[in-house]
Design an enzyme around this catalytic site. Structure first.
Site, PDB file in Angstrom:
ATOM      1  N   LYS A   1      -5.330   8.451 -14.449  1.00  0.00           N
ATOM      2  CA  LYS A   1      -4.434   9.220 -13.566  1.00  0.00           C
ATOM      3  C   LYS A   1      -3.019   9.365 -14.117  1.00  0.00           C
ATOM      4  O   LYS A   1      -2.354  10.366 -13.845  1.00  0.00           O
ATOM      5  CB  LYS A   1      -4.381   8.571 -12.187  1.00  0.00           C
TER       6      LYS A   1
ATOM      7  N   ASP B   1      -4.226  11.227  -3.235  1.00  0.00           N
ATOM      8  CA  ASP B   1      -4.698   9.884  -2.879  1.00  0.00           C
ATOM      9  C   ASP B   1      -3.897   9.247  -1.748  1.00  0.00           C
ATOM     10  O   ASP B   1      -4.454   8.622  -0.844  1.00  0.00           O
ATOM     11  CB  ASP B   1      -4.589   8.939  -4.083  1.00  0.00           C
TER      12      ASP B   1
HETATM   13  P1  NDP Z   1      -5.518   1.571 -12.885  1.00  0.00           P
HETATM   14  O1  NDP Z   1      -6.320   1.379 -14.115  1.00  0.00           O
HETATM   15  O2  NDP Z   1      -4.325   2.469 -12.931  1.00  0.00           O
HETATM   16  O3  NDP Z   1      -4.978   0.113 -12.379  1.00  0.00           O
HETATM   17  C1  NDP Z   1      -5.840  -0.962 -12.296  1.00  0.00           C
HETATM   18  C2  NDP Z   1      -5.146  -2.160 -11.659  1.00  0.00           C
HETATM   19  O4  NDP Z   1      -6.149  -3.141 -11.436  1.00  0.00           O
HETATM   20  C3  NDP Z   1      -4.068  -2.844 -12.512  1.00  0.00           C
HETATM   21  O5  NDP Z   1      -3.045  -3.299 -11.657  1.00  0.00           O
HETATM   22  C4  NDP Z   1      -4.804  -4.017 -13.159  1.00  0.00           C
HETATM   23  O6  NDP Z   1      -3.975  -5.134 -13.419  1.00  0.00           O
HETATM   24  C5  NDP Z   1      -5.739  -4.369 -12.029  1.00  0.00           C
HETATM   25  N1  NDP Z   1      -6.952  -5.062 -12.467  1.00  0.00           N
HETATM   26  C6  NDP Z   1      -7.969  -4.577 -13.224  1.00  0.00           C
HETATM   27  N2  NDP Z   1      -8.933  -5.499 -13.370  1.00  0.00           N
HETATM   28  C7  NDP Z   1      -8.518  -6.596 -12.692  1.00  0.00           C
HETATM   29  C8  NDP Z   1      -9.078  -7.871 -12.471  1.00  0.00           C
HETATM   30  N3  NDP Z   1     -10.279  -8.221 -12.981  1.00  0.00           N
HETATM   31  N4  NDP Z   1      -8.399  -8.761 -11.721  1.00  0.00           N
HETATM   32  C9  NDP Z   1      -7.208  -8.409 -11.203  1.00  0.00           C
HETATM   33  N5  NDP Z   1      -6.604  -7.225 -11.378  1.00  0.00           N
HETATM   34  C10 NDP Z   1      -7.266  -6.316 -12.122  1.00  0.00           C
HETATM   35  O7  NDP Z   1      -6.557   2.003 -11.745  1.00  0.00           O
HETATM   36  P2  NDP Z   1      -6.365   2.987 -10.482  1.00  0.00           P
HETATM   37  O8  NDP Z   1      -5.124   2.598  -9.780  1.00  0.00           O
HETATM   38  O9  NDP Z   1      -6.539   4.400 -10.892  1.00  0.00           O
HETATM   39  O10 NDP Z   1      -7.656   2.644  -9.572  1.00  0.00           O
HETATM   40  C11 NDP Z   1      -7.792   1.371  -8.980  1.00  0.00           C
HETATM   41  C12 NDP Z   1      -9.011   1.325  -8.050  1.00  0.00           C
HETATM   42  O11 NDP Z   1      -8.839   2.183  -6.923  1.00  0.00           O
HETATM   43  C13 NDP Z   1     -10.320   1.758  -8.715  1.00  0.00           C
HETATM   44  O12 NDP Z   1     -11.309   0.819  -8.357  1.00  0.00           O
HETATM   45  C14 NDP Z   1     -10.594   3.127  -8.116  1.00  0.00           C
HETATM   46  O13 NDP Z   1     -11.990   3.394  -8.083  1.00  0.00           O
HETATM   47  C15 NDP Z   1     -10.022   2.955  -6.723  1.00  0.00           C
HETATM   48  N6  NDP Z   1      -9.645   4.242  -6.087  1.00  0.00           N
HETATM   49  C16 NDP Z   1     -10.280   4.688  -4.962  1.00  0.00           C
HETATM   50  C17 NDP Z   1      -9.911   5.874  -4.344  1.00  0.00           C
HETATM   51  C18 NDP Z   1     -10.609   6.347  -3.107  1.00  0.00           C
HETATM   52  O14 NDP Z   1     -10.531   7.527  -2.791  1.00  0.00           O
HETATM   53  N7  NDP Z   1     -11.250   5.480  -2.355  1.00  0.00           N
HETATM   54  C19 NDP Z   1      -8.835   6.726  -4.869  1.00  0.00           C
HETATM   55  C20 NDP Z   1      -8.194   6.138  -6.014  1.00  0.00           C
HETATM   56  C21 NDP Z   1      -8.606   4.968  -6.612  1.00  0.00           C
HETATM   57  P3  NDP Z   1      -3.192  -5.332 -14.841  1.00  0.00           P
HETATM   58  O15 NDP Z   1      -1.913  -4.566 -14.728  1.00  0.00           O
HETATM   59  O16 NDP Z   1      -2.974  -6.801 -14.924  1.00  0.00           O
HETATM   60  O17 NDP Z   1      -4.106  -4.801 -15.912  1.00  0.00           O
END
Ligand code: NDP
Length: 263
Positions: free
Chosen positions: A63, A99
């Site tokens: 995104k 979103d």
């Molecule tokens: P990003 O890749 O931008 O961000 C991911 C975040 O998750 C980071 O803060 C990362 O932390 C953290 N993270 C990843 N793995 C772990 C873990 N194992 N333990 C703890 N923290 C973790 O992702 P998005 O923001 O684009 O999406 C996030 C989620 O939201 C997804 O699962 C997506 O499917 C869902 N979503 C759902 C929507 C809906 O309509 N229902 C709409 C948009 C998103 P770090 O900085 O430490 O790497």
């Protein structure tokens, strides 16, 4: 026929094709929506045009790359630097974010929300936090790594990484991390999540279609919770209205999209 797609990695779990195709088919709109597994976010723009798309959605982890790929970004997306909806307009790529308003729609049934703890600091967290602040809500952000917190510090949110976290009382805790999406991880250690859930009224997860380990713990503690399905519906209705350039009403789009949730 107009073509639309969703870009992501992973993308096979996405319900967006079903949702949008349900609208196109049932409202006789000559269009088809597919999914595209995109590994490299830098290839987003060239792939979009190579596929001859009229519009697209973008999901994890592209995104922010989508924001950078746009020729022009409009509305709320400009403020947060995160794009989840792309439209082709006169050969240019235009970006939007649906979103945040989708999530506000999802939590509208939760009452007296004033103080929110957001787990995660990625694109979804940025969009939601900025939207919460527009409504004067108090926001705390907790993320695995400290590096991504800077953005939220500038917005004057209380910010913590796992090792610095100090618990307070919250009305709502939202998991915006991808922990639990394709694994069985919790968004932080079990002890930390346990503690957090003991200090909140409601819990929500952006992940949809499954009871994540985070929501399972909320359920076990009798906390009112919801998964990301309503958020998905809310953002989908707003994205579809952009795809059809408002030629269909949001009420009609929502009704047809909702039908796909029971398939
Ligand atoms: P990003 O890749 O931008 O961000 C991911 C975040 O998750 C980071 O803060 C990362 O932390 C953290 N993270 C990843 N793995 C772990 C873990 N194992 N333990 C703890 N923290 C973790 O992702 P998005 O923001 O684009 O999406 C996030 C989620 O939201 C997804 O699962 C997506 O499917 C869902 N979503 C759902 C929507 C809906 O309509 N229902 C709409 C948009 C998103 P770090 O900085 O430490 O790497």
């Amino acid at each position: 026929m107009q073509l639309f797609s969703i870009f992501g990695d992973p993308v096979s779990h996405s319900r967006s094709p079903l949702m949008h195709n349900s609208v196109f088919k049932n409202l006789n709109f000559n269009a088809c929506y597919t999914r595209t597994h995109l590994l490299d976010g830098n290839k987003l723009k060239e792939t979009f045009f190579a596929l001859g798309l009229s519009g697209a959605n973008v999901t994890v982890p592209h995104k922010e790359a989508a924001f950078n790929a746009c020729d022009e970004v409009r509305g709320f997306a400009k403020k947060v630097g995160v794009v989840n909806t792309l439209i082709e307009e006169n050969g240019k790529l235009i970006g939007y974010n649906t979103d945040a308003d989708g999530f506000m729609y999802a939590i509208s049934e939760f009452k007296n929300i004033k103080n929110i703890l957001v787990l995660g600091a990625g694109g979804t967290a940025k969009a939601l936090v900025s939207r919460f602040l527009e409504d004067d809500l108090k926001v705390t952000v907790l993320n695995r790594s400290a590096t991504r917190l800077e953005y939220f510090q500038k917005l004057h949110c209380e910010c913590y990484s796992w090792d610095t976290f100090k618990i307070k009382e919250y009305d709502l805790v939202v998991n915006t991390t991808s922990a639990g999406l394709k694994d069985n991880n919790l968004p932080a250690s079990e002890e930390l999540i346990e503690q957090i859930l003991e200090h909140t009224h409601y819990a929500a997860d952006a992940i949809y279609g499954k009871l994540t380990p985070f929501l399972k713990m909320a359920q076990d503690k009798n906390i009112i919770f919801k998964d990301g399905s309503d958020m998905l519906l809310g953002q989908g209705v707003l994205a579809n209205a952009l795809f059809v350039n408002n030629r269909l009403s949001k009420e009609d789009i929502k009704r047809e999209m909702q039908k796909s949730f029971t398939l």
